[in-house]
Design an enzyme around this catalytic site. Structure first.
Site, PDB file in Angstrom:
ATOM      1  N   CYS A 257      46.690 -24.810 -63.995  1.00 35.75           N
ATOM      2  CA  CYS A 257      46.381 -25.093 -65.659  1.00 35.75           C
ATOM      3  C   CYS A 257      45.386 -24.025 -66.425  1.00 35.75           C
ATOM      4  CB  CYS A 257      46.060 -26.901 -65.957  1.00 35.75           C
ATOM      5  SG  CYS A 257      46.114 -27.409 -66.976  1.00 35.75           S
ATOM      6  N   HIS A 258      44.188 -24.868 -66.855  1.00 36.35           N
ATOM      7  CA  HIS A 258      42.906 -24.357 -67.254  1.00 36.35           C
ATOM      8  C   HIS A 258      42.411 -23.405 -66.522  1.00 36.35           C
ATOM      9  CE1 HIS A 258      44.095 -26.136 -70.481  1.00 36.35           C
ATOM     10  NE2 HIS A 258      43.199 -25.162 -71.353  1.00 36.35           N
TER      11      HIS A 258
END
Length: 184
Positions: free
Chosen positions: A113-114
Site C-alpha cells: 500500500c503506502h
C-alpha cells in the site's frame, strides 16, 4: 500453508501509529502460520493505534524500537501501509536506517500500500519494479522505480502490493521469499 516453511526464520514488522490494521495483522498471521517468529518494531516501544481505513482500529503493542534492533538479526522485513504509518516512519532516522540495512544485506522485504514511501526515503528503489497504492506512483518513479499496477509485484526478494484486497497474494509471496531468503 506449510506450517514449517518459516521454522527458524525471524521476521521484522516495522510500523507505527496509523498502520492499516489488516496490512499488519494478515501478514503477521501468515508468517506465524508458516512457523516464523515475528518481532513488532516501531519508532519506540508503545501501544500503536491501528486504523481500518479512516476509522480507528485495534491497538497493538510494539515490542522494540527500530533504533534498538539490527537487520542482521532478522531474515526478512514487512512494512505495512496505511497513509500515516509510512509518513511518520520516514521521519524517523533509525527506521530509515533499519530499512536500508535489509537492502544492503540482500534480505527479502515485503511492502504494501503506502509502505513503499519508506523505500523511497531509504533510497533503495533505483532500477526496481514495484507497485503500491496508486497515489504513490509519481513519488516512487521519482525515486528511480518503475511502477506497475498489479496485485503483487516481485522484483528479486522485494515483494510489493497495492492495497488490502491484494493481501492473499502478498502474504503468499512474502512467505515464499522469506523461506528461500531471496535478496531484494
Amino acid at each position: 500453508m506449510n506450517k514449517t516453511l518459516l521454522n527458524g526464520k525471524r521476521i521484522a514488522f516495522l510500523f507505527t501509529d496509523g498502520v492499516e490494521q489488516s496490512e499488519l495483522t494478515e501478514p503477521l498471521k501468515a508468517v506465524k502460520a508458516a512457523g516464523g517468529t515475528a518481532t513488532l518494531i516501531s519508532t519506540k516501544v508503545h501501544e500503536v493505534q491501528m486504523m481500518q481505513h479512516h476509522d480507528k482500529g485495534d491497538r497493538i503493542q510494539a515490542e522494540t524500537a527500530a533504533g534498538a534492533v539490527d537487520a542482521a538479526d532478522f531474515d526478512g522485513l514487512v512494512i505495512p501501509g496505511g497513509v500515516a504509518n509510512p509518513d511518520r516512519l520516514r521521519t524517523d532516522p533509525a527506521s530509515v536506517r533499519f530499512v536500508r540495512a535489509f537492502f544492503q544485506a540482500d534480505k527479502p522485504v515485503g511492502v504494501i500500500c503506502h509502505g513503499p514511501w519508506m523505500l523511497a526515503e531509504a533510497d533503495v528503489l533505483r532500477g526496481r519494479t514495484v507497485t503500491s497504492w496508486p497515489s504513490l506512483r509519481t513519488d516512487l518513479e521519482n525515486a528511480g522505480a518503475t511502477w506497475v499496477d498489479k496485485e503483487v509485484c516481485v522484483d528479486g526478494g522485494l515483494v510489493t502490493s497495492r492495497n488490502p484486497d491484494d493481501l492473499p497474494a502478498f502474504c503468499s509471496e512474502i512467505v515464499e521469499k522469506f523461506s528461500d531468503g531471496a535478496a531484494p
